[in-house]
Design an enzyme around this catalytic site. Structure first.
Site, PDB file in Angstrom:
ATOM      1  N   GLN A   1     -17.640   1.702   0.788  1.00 54.65           N
ATOM      2  CA  GLN A   1     -18.740   1.741  -0.185  1.00 54.65           C
ATOM      3  C   GLN A   1     -20.026   2.227   0.495  1.00 54.65           C
ATOM      4  O   GLN A   1     -20.480   1.653   1.474  1.00 54.65           O
ATOM      5  CB  GLN A   1     -18.946   0.339  -0.802  1.00 54.65           C
ATOM      6  CG  GLN A   1     -19.986   0.301  -1.894  1.00 54.65           C
ATOM      7  CD  GLN A   1     -19.672   1.230  -3.063  1.00 54.65           C
ATOM      8  OE1 GLN A   1     -18.543   1.299  -3.538  1.00 54.65           O
ATOM      9  NE2 GLN A   1     -20.660   1.979  -3.513  1.00 54.65           N
TER      10      GLN A   1
ATOM     11  N   ASP B   1     -11.199   8.596  -1.816  1.00 53.96           N
ATOM     12  CA  ASP B   1     -12.516   9.098  -2.226  1.00 53.96           C
ATOM     13  C   ASP B   1     -12.639  10.593  -1.956  1.00 53.96           C
ATOM     14  O   ASP B   1     -13.564  11.243  -2.452  1.00 53.96           O
ATOM     15  CB  ASP B   1     -13.621   8.360  -1.432  1.00 53.96           C
ATOM     16  CG  ASP B   1     -14.358   7.357  -2.303  1.00 53.96           C
ATOM     17  OD1 ASP B   1     -14.313   7.507  -3.539  1.00 53.96           O
ATOM     18  OD2 ASP B   1     -14.985   6.434  -1.752  1.00 53.96           O
TER      19      ASP B   1
ATOM     20  N   LYS C   1     -14.871  -1.742  -9.892  1.00 51.20           N
ATOM     21  CA  LYS C   1     -13.655  -1.052  -9.438  1.00 51.20           C
ATOM     22  C   LYS C   1     -12.490  -2.044  -9.415  1.00 51.20           C
ATOM     23  O   LYS C   1     -11.402  -1.739  -9.893  1.00 51.20           O
ATOM     24  CB  LYS C   1     -13.857  -0.482  -8.031  1.00 51.20           C
ATOM     25  CG  LYS C   1     -14.659   0.797  -8.008  1.00 51.20           C
ATOM     26  CD  LYS C   1     -14.963   1.229  -6.586  1.00 51.20           C
ATOM     27  CE  LYS C   1     -15.910   2.428  -6.599  1.00 51.20           C
ATOM     28  NZ  LYS C   1     -16.513   2.720  -5.310  1.00 51.20           N
TER      29      LYS C   1
END
Ligand code: NDP
Length: 318
Positions: free
Chosen positions: A117, A140, A73
């Site tokens: 994460q 997200d 990322k």
């Protein structure tokens, strides 16, 4: 065997070969490249206004797959002249420390997106942690406010993997409206938001959607009726050629590590037994190289969009 019988078998084989369709591999890279090219002028415009879209990624513990994912990322953000900062916390970090960091990032004007994460270490409740992220920086799309807006049909941040899947379907001109989509898996990050998207009265929606899980009694009875299958169970090779009907379009979300005798000691395979669906399905995404590249691209899209919204807000205030 008499020649007549041999010829009969040969013609049967030929007929079968002829009736096989050429299954299209829906690669993610061309889709991802097109979307990232479209982001370049938007990032340039933000940069000209002194804004650098910035992602803060929080990683707790040292899960190797998570480390690789966050590193990938960061690279994608750097390439597009965006920033990504990784906050690495110890595996035994307590809830208060994590919440304090999230609070600091929520108030940091230079941070446009916050990513937690997953999976988190067992002692941390993922709901409490994910809900602490400001909905305005929830790139997200996992915050209940954003999931609610998605269900309502007015999404702001769409979860990256389901969003990436829609972009693949759009790019390859795979019709969704009016078709029967069967999703295997009901997680909050893939299955459920995928359901919410495909069932909406959107251009890339309007499907009749069935969602399957471990409580589903006869999975094959459902997959055999599907015009589109979204396989997101995390179960290697579970969808096989005998479970599908001809002409189905298959999106394989699964990323499963299976041991092999390669140098790395493992390979990545999907939830779909790709070999067995070739010649039956109309299309299938490969693993790796299908949905995977799209997830990071859609994270970039959401972060750039967040930075643009922030610029608008500042302009309104001044
Ligand atoms: P979860 O483990 O959170 O959810 C899996 C879902 O699949 C559950 O709803 C489970 O049912 C269902 N399921 C599991 N086995 C079966 C089965 N045999 N039959 C029917 N349903 C089944 O997984 P995620 O949604 O997080 O991820 C799914 C897969 O996608 C994983 O391989 C993951 O690595 C991959 N992934 C890939 C991404 C990408 O970028 N390509 C991004 C995110 C995930 P139940 O609810 O009943 O337990």
């Amino acid at each position: 065997m008499p020649l007549r019988n041999l010829l009969k078998i040969e013609s049967m084989i030929l007929r079968k070969v002829k009736s096989k369709v050429e299954t299209l591999l829906l690669k993610g890279m061309p889709v991802s490249d097109t979307i990232r090219s479209g982001l370049e002028p938007r990032v340039k415009s933000l940069n000209e206004d002194g804004i650098v879209p910035q992602l803060a990624a929080i990683i707790i513990g040292d899960d190797p797959a998570s480390q690789v994912y966050v590193r990938n990322k960061s690279r994608a953000f750097d390439k597009l002249d965006c920033k990504s900062h990784t906050y690495q916390l110890e595996a035994d970090s307590n809830k208060q420390d994590v919440l304090a960091l999230i609070d600091t990032l929520n108030h940091d004007e230079e941070v446009h997106g916050i990513l937690i994460q997953l999976p988190l270490p067992g002692h941390l409740d993922s709901k409490t942690i994910l809900h602490a992220v400001s909905p305005e920086k929830d790139v997200d799309g996992f915050h209940p406010e954003n999931l609610g807006l998605l269900l309502e049909g007015n999404p702001i941040f769409i979860p990256c993997t389901p969003h990436g899947i829609l972009e693949i379907l759009k790019y390859y001109e795979i019709c969704v409206s009016g078709r029967h989509a069967v999703i295997v898996g009901r997680s909050n990050i893939v299955g459920k938001p995928m359901f919410a998207l495909l069932a909406q009265k959107f251009e890339m929606g309007n499907a009749t959607v069935t969602i399957c899980h471990t409580g589903t009694k006869d999975l094959t009875a459902h997959t055999k009726q599907a015009d589109i299958i979204i396989a997101a169970a995390g179960s290697p090779n579970m969808i096989t050629g005998d479970m599908i009907k001809a002409g189905v379009d298959i999106i394989d979300v699964g990323i499963n590590r299976v041991n092999d005798d390669s140098e790395k000691g493992y390979k990545l395979i999907g939830d779909v037994n790709t070999e067995s669906v070739m010649g039956i399905a109309n299309s299938v995404t490969p693993v790796p190289g299908g949905v995977g590249p799209m997830t990071i691209t859609m994270l970039l899209v959401n972060t750039v969009m967040s930075a643009e919204k922030n610029r608008e807000l500042i302009a309104c205030q001044s």
